[in-house]
Design an enzyme around this catalytic site. Structure first.
Site, short mmCIF file in Angstrom:
data_model
loop_
_atom_site.label_atom_id
_atom_site.label_comp_id
_atom_site.label_asym_id
_atom_site.label_seq_id
_atom_site.Cartn_x
_atom_site.Cartn_y
_atom_site.Cartn_z
CG HIS A 112 29.28 -8.01 -19.37
ND1 HIS A 112 28.80 -7.92 -20.65
CD2 HIS A 112 29.60 -9.31 -19.18
CE1 HIS A 112 28.81 -9.14 -21.19
NE2 HIS A 112 29.30 -9.98 -20.33
CG HIS A 119 31.44 -15.25 -18.21
ND1 HIS A 119 31.52 -15.36 -19.57
CD2 HIS A 119 30.13 -15.11 -17.93
CE1 HIS A 119 30.30 -15.29 -20.08
NE2 HIS A 119 29.45 -15.13 -19.11
CG HIS A 149 26.10 -9.88 -17.58
ND1 HIS A 149 25.89 -10.53 -18.77
CD2 HIS A 149 26.18 -8.56 -17.88
CE1 HIS A 149 25.84 -9.64 -19.75
NE2 HIS A 149 26.02 -8.44 -19.25
CG ASP A 181 26.70 -15.80 -16.41
OD1 ASP A 181 26.29 -15.52 -15.28
OD2 ASP A 181 26.67 -14.99 -17.35
CE1 TYR A 203 25.98 -18.86 -20.69
CE2 TYR A 203 27.02 -17.33 -22.19
CZ TYR A 203 26.66 -17.69 -20.91
OH TYR A 203 26.94 -16.85 -19.87
CG HIS A 241 22.20 -11.83 -16.37
ND1 HIS A 241 22.72 -13.06 -16.05
CD2 HIS A 241 22.84 -11.45 -17.51
CE1 HIS A 241 23.63 -13.42 -16.94
NE2 HIS A 241 23.73 -12.45 -17.84
CG ASP A 243 23.71 -15.17 -19.63
OD1 ASP A 243 22.61 -14.74 -20.08
OD2 ASP A 243 24.76 -14.51 -19.68
FE LIG Z 1 25.18 -12.49 -19.41
#
Ligand SMILES: [Fe+2]
Ligand SMILES: *[C@@H]1O[C@H](CO)[C@@H](O)[C@H](O)[C@H]1NC(C)=O
Ligand SMILES: *[C@@H]1O[C@H](CO)[C@@H](O)[C@H](O)[C@H]1NC(C)=O
Ligand SMILES: *[C@@H]1O[C@H](CO)[C@@H](O)[C@H](O)[C@H]1NC(C)=O
Ligand SMILES: *[C@@H]1O[C@H](CO)[C@@H](O)[C@H](O)[C@H]1NC(C)=O
Ligand SMILES: *[C@@H]1O[C@H](CO)[C@@H](O)[C@H](O)[C@H]1NC(C)=O
Length: 532
Positions: free
Chosen positions: A394, A423, A421, A212, A243, A384, A240
């Site tokens: 998530h 953070h 995924h 990420d 972005y 991920h 990721d």
């Molecule tokens: Fe993600």
């Protein structure tokens, strides 16, 4: 032990987190010609269709039984980053375009075959195709070998990409420093890499784990800390990337800036790619016809269809970042395996269909028995969306895939699963949760020495900010969790031992904020795991 320090009042900026339903799994089709043809490849690659939703409501009902338990590990209250995370502006030093007409930019490499005797070299030229040739060799002043690649382009809404070159150089000697040059005229650029060592059971190797990442000031710090590790040899990237999809129209200029940003490492070390949700770039709303002809009638159906928005999933990602999926018998670039040193690395795709009968399911079912622990003792899985995640972000998105594949991971004694995924950082104990059969109520994670350790390193530092809200109390399976940006290092010593560390950004690379010795699940099952 449970350390709970609630930071109440700090108004921490945390921007939108996407909740992507785990049942939104798709199946993309990929014309063979895309990878095997020569010359220019059309940017309209492949059709797509929606896969059946194999898991659906059934799995949504399966709950991890954590409520009411309070015997978890450490919840570090150290939230090191309270201010807003913002992207570096377009004129930042890290995004500078290299000098020279049509100079190659966004250079990156990844392993090009199963066992590390090939490397895929990729770059972009902005003005014209130029050359797709790579000159390379072991003598910096005499690049006596060459390989011809291909280039591709794509359009995304009103963005048109540069010429994206991919060239696979093969028959490399192991553990050898290769120099390579790309570009023509006054814009030739030279780089180097060290090819992976020959695969073998006691070959040491040091992996970096980054997830990420994005392109914020914090992303830049994460990358700098990773780079300052003199031993790290390859990056296992957990999904990721840029972005860019957070910008209006998924402004793909941000894919280009990201490519230039990570070049300083990705041109010299292979980055092994996992696809995340920010690579999907599914945007049917970006329809030119909707914009221009809103409210009008009588528009031709075919025209309408062709302008229906950006509905080819993973379009920027697959044009820009190649994976060696075919060499492990995969039919899609999103799931595949490679061997590096003493590790067998399996990349699975959280956003491709993974239910029974899906191509990914069949591939993984056939792949796991092929892992030879006498040759590659370490079995590492990258994905991920994490299966064991105790943050309120998530939450349970990885649950349906866990239900599909967890028993296989136990059967084949996976050593460690790395995910992104979320953070933040989190490491689990060795636990499993496979006893549940709908009616028996056995849905708690239990200690299990055959189980992998699950590690979330979604803390690269992107513009969405940190995940700070943890479920309370800390579930028993969670050994350590902390909301800070950082990266991790997995250092294989030999067939039995690997040393793992997590480095939060504020302490730099030198300090390990969390660490653990890994004892190989196949070669040393008697010893249990121990957190240092
Ligand atoms: Fe993600
Ligand atoms: C794409 O469209 C948007 C919105 O109309 C506009 O702001 C942007 O400048 C356009 N970009 C290009 C490359 O034309
Ligand atoms: C990014 O990090 C590098 C290496 O530390 C530094 O040279 C550069 O100035 C940084 N750029 C920005 C925009 O923070
Ligand atoms: C597994 O690897 C070992 C060591 O390289 C080799 O001797 C053995 O033949 C391999 N087994 C299989 C089934 O390929
Ligand atoms: C944390 O998440 C929970 C569950 O979504 C929510 O009820 C709670 O209000 C959140 N707390 C904060 C401080 O955002
Ligand atoms: C494997 O590495 C560990 C840690 O460096 C070391 O203690 C152990 O002796 C090594 N095993 C062998 C067989 O060399």
């Amino acid at each position: 032990m449970l350390l709970l320090l609630l930071r109440a009042a700090s108004a921490r900026a945390y921007s939108t987190v996407f909740f992507l339903s785990p049942s939104a799994s798709y199946l993309t089709r990929w014309p063979v010609a895309w990878r095997t043809g020569e010359g220019v490849i059309d940017w309209q690659m492949g059709r797509w269709r929606q896969a059946p939703r194999p898991l659906g409501l059934l799995l949504a009902a399966i709950l991890v039984g954590i409520v009411g338990r309070c015997d978890g590990g450490i919840s570090s209250a150290y939230v090191r980053k309270a201010e807003k995370t913002i992207d570096m502006p377009l004129d930042s030093d890290v995004f500078r375009v290299p000098p020279g007409y049509n100079a190659p930019q966004q250079v990156h490499i990844t392993q090009g075959d199963l066992d590390g005797t090939a490397m895929i070299i990729s770059w972009v030229t902005e003005d014209e195709p130029g050359s797709s040739e790579v000159l390379y060799g072991t003598d910096e002043n005499n690049l006596d070998l060459s390989a011809e690649g291909i280039y591709t382009r794509y359009k995304f809404y009103n963005y048109t990409s540069g010429y994206i070159h991919h060239c696979t150089i093969s028959n490399l000697k192991h553990d050898t420093k290769y120099y390579y040059a790309i570009g023509i005229g006054d814009a030739i650029r030279k780089f180097w890499f060290i090819s992976p060592p020959e695969v073998g059971p006691d070959v040491p190797y040091t992996f970096g784990l980054i997830g990420d990442l994005g392109q914020s000031y914090d992303s830049n710090i994460t990358l700098a800390h990773y780079e300052s590790n003199p031993n790290a040899q390859a990056v296992l990237f957990l999904g990721d990337l840029s972005y860019a999809d957070k910008y209006p129209y998924h402004d793909n200029v941000r894919w280009d800036t990201w490519g230039r940003f990570v070049e300083r490492n990705a041109a010299y070390q292979p980055w092994i790619w996992t696809a995340g949700n920010h690579e999907i770039d599914y945007a049917p709303e970006l329809s030119i016809i909707h914009q221009s002809f809103q409210g009008e009638t009588g528009i031709d159906d075919t025209l309408y269809q062709s302008l229906q928005g950006e509905t080819i999933q993973f379009k920027p990602y697959t044009h820009r970042y190649w994976t060696p999926f075919e060499s492990s018998g995969s039919t899609e670039p999103y799931w595949y395996s490679i061997k590096m040193a003493s590790a067998h690395i399996i990349v699975v795709a959280s956003y491709s269909a993974y239910g029974r009968y899906s191509p990914q399911f069949k591939w993984l079912e056939a792949e796991l028995p092929k892992v030879n622990r006498s040759l590659t003792p370490w079995l590492i899985v990258l994905m991920h969306a994490p299966w064991y995640n105790s943050y309120n972000y998530h939450y349970m998105e990885g649950e349906s895939m866990r239900v599909m594949y967890e028993s296989w991971f136990l059967k084949y004694k996976v050593d460690v699963v790395f995910a992104g995924h979320v953070h933040a950082y989190e490491r689990s104990y060795r636990v499993s949760n496979i006893a549940y059969n709908i009616v028996n109520g056995k849905c708690d994670p239990v200690p299990d020495e055959s189980a992998p350790v699950y590690i979330t390193v979604g803390d690269g530092g992107n513009l969405e900010g940190l995940a700070t809200n943890m479920t309370q109390p800390q579930p028993s399976y969670s050994a350590f969790r902390e909301s800070s940006f950082g990266h991790a290092i997995f250092e294989i010593k030999n067939r039995t031992h690997a040393y793992y560390t997590w480095h939060r950004n504020d302490d730099g690379n030198a300090v390990a904020a969390d660490s653990m010795w890994f004892y190989n699940r196949y070669w040393q099952t008697a010893e249990t795991t121990s957190a240092v």
